[in-house]
Design an enzyme around this catalytic site. Structure first.
Site, PDB file in Angstrom:
ATOM      1  N   HIS A  81      -5.387  32.877 -32.914  1.00 57.61           N
ATOM      2  CA  HIS A  81      -4.321  32.060 -32.328  1.00 57.61           C
ATOM      3  C   HIS A  81      -3.046  32.093 -33.176  1.00 57.61           C
ATOM      4  CE1 HIS A  81      -7.506  29.506 -29.985  1.00 57.61           C
ATOM      5  NE2 HIS A  81      -7.493  30.768 -29.648  1.00 57.61           N
ATOM      6  N   HIS A 240      -5.234  32.545 -21.505  1.00 56.13           N
ATOM      7  CA  HIS A 240      -5.743  32.382 -22.862  1.00 56.13           C
ATOM      8  C   HIS A 240      -6.425  33.646 -23.353  1.00 56.13           C
ATOM      9  CE1 HIS A 240      -7.035  30.373 -26.481  1.00 56.13           C
ATOM     10  NE2 HIS A 240      -8.179  31.036 -26.343  1.00 56.13           N
ATOM     11  N   ASP A 244      -5.623  35.743 -26.746  1.00 56.43           N
ATOM     12  CA  ASP A 244      -6.587  36.305 -27.699  1.00 56.43           C
ATOM     13  C   ASP A 244      -6.378  37.802 -27.877  1.00 56.43           C
ATOM     14  OD1 ASP A 244      -7.836  33.883 -28.189  1.00 56.43           O
ATOM     15  OD2 ASP A 244      -9.485  34.243 -26.784  1.00 56.43           O
ATOM     16  N   HIS A 267     -13.503  39.468 -28.051  1.00 59.31           N
ATOM     17  CA  HIS A 267     -12.996  39.777 -29.385  1.00 59.31           C
ATOM     18  C   HIS A 267     -13.554  41.089 -29.934  1.00 59.31           C
ATOM     19  CE1 HIS A 267     -10.824  36.048 -29.747  1.00 59.31           C
ATOM     20  NE2 HIS A 267     -11.897  35.352 -29.458  1.00 59.31           N
TER      21      HIS A 267
END
Length: 297
Positions: A81, A240, A244, A267
């Site tokens: 973030h 969001h 990321d 991720h």
């Protein structure tokens, strides 16, 4: 083609405080200006000798549901973030000092970081920002998820995410794409919050993780929609995930010029792409195309 821009750093230091999602520990983050070509350097101000780690994919440590960096005693959790905010706000050089291992969860978004950076401003520096201009397609797969990096004709970075599930559930399928400028990030991406289903939230808390986190600290979806909260955007979840993506790809260590789209990725897949982009950027200096990028293209 437009020439690379000058590097930038913060015009002044700023500070953000909060609590870690995973640990529940209070933590403070201080963002400070740094000299040209420093890059983003994370520092553990709470440890003897204040060990540091460059915010770079070379130091990525595989973890579930977040991006961690490790170099020796310098360990950092959930860096995506703050990295997204620094990258999108065009802060190339900064010291990020934290008095704990995990960055604060805040409200699950990057908004607190972008607000602080916007408030203190940035200064141009004499050195040129290193950039990678995509001239080839790179595609990486992980099961039914994939991520692509492809060339663009307008000399800008575009990021997008396609959220798709096998079966209808609490969170609807959705997508989002954005041209990444500081203004667009602040208004369209930075405020988008972390999300989980009610089942996932209960599983995490029953295992002793995030027991302090409430429905106001992130978005929790139940069978009837968001619980005790309101969406900021109809497609906030895809936004969001785009946040990321930006934060994870920022670990390639260069300004990215291309279109980057993830379909159901997370991720881990982002990290693989950041590594491929870093290798490709390195190859532009040596003239040798890296093997990993050749296989991925």
């Amino acid at each position: 083609m437009k020439t690379p821009r000058n590097q930038r750093t913060l015009a002044n230091e700023c500070e953000i405080g909060g609590t870690g999602y995973w640990s529940g520990n209070p933590v403070r983050v201080r963002l400070r200006p740094a000299p040209p070509s420093t890059g983003i350097v994370l520092v553990r101000g709470d440890l003897p000798g204040q060990p540091s780690c460059p915010a770079h994919v070379q130091y990525r440590d595989e973890a579930s549901l977040r991006t961690n960096l490790v170099r020796g005693d310098a360990r950092f959790q959930m860096v995506e973030h703050v990295m997204a905010a620094l990258y999108a706000m065009e802060v190339d050089n900064a010291i990020v000092e934290i008095d704990g291992e995990e960055f604060p969860g805040l409200d699950g978004s990057s908004q607190a970081y972008t607000d602080k950076i916007q408030a203190v401003g940035t200064n141009s520096q004499p050195s040129t920002r290193r950039r990678l201009v995509l001239e080839q397609m790179i595609t990486l797969h992980d099961g039914d998820a994939w991520i692509t990096a492809s060339p663009v004709i307008n000399n800008r970075a575009h990021f997008g995410y396609e959220l798709s599930f096998d079966h209808a559930g609490e969170i609807p399928n959705q997508c989002f794409h954005v041209g990444c400028t500081p203004k667009q990030f602040r208004h369209e991406v930075g405020p988008a919050r972390t999300f989980v289903t009610e089942t996932q939230a209960k599983q995490l808390q029953s295992s002793g993780v995030a027991t302090h986190v409430t429905y106001q600290d992130l978005l929790v979806f139940g069978s009837d929609g968001v619980l005790d909260n309101r969406l900021r955007f109809a497609n906030e979840c895809a936004r969001h995930k785009t946040l990321d993506l930006i934060g994870d790809l920022a670990l390639a260590g260069v300004e990215l010029i291309g279109k980057f789209v993830s379909h159901r990725g997370g991720h881990r897949l982002n990290g693989r792409m950041a590594e491929a982009l870093f290798q490709l950027a390195e190859s532009t200096q040596t003239g040798h195309r890296p093997r990993a990028a050749r296989q991925a293209a």
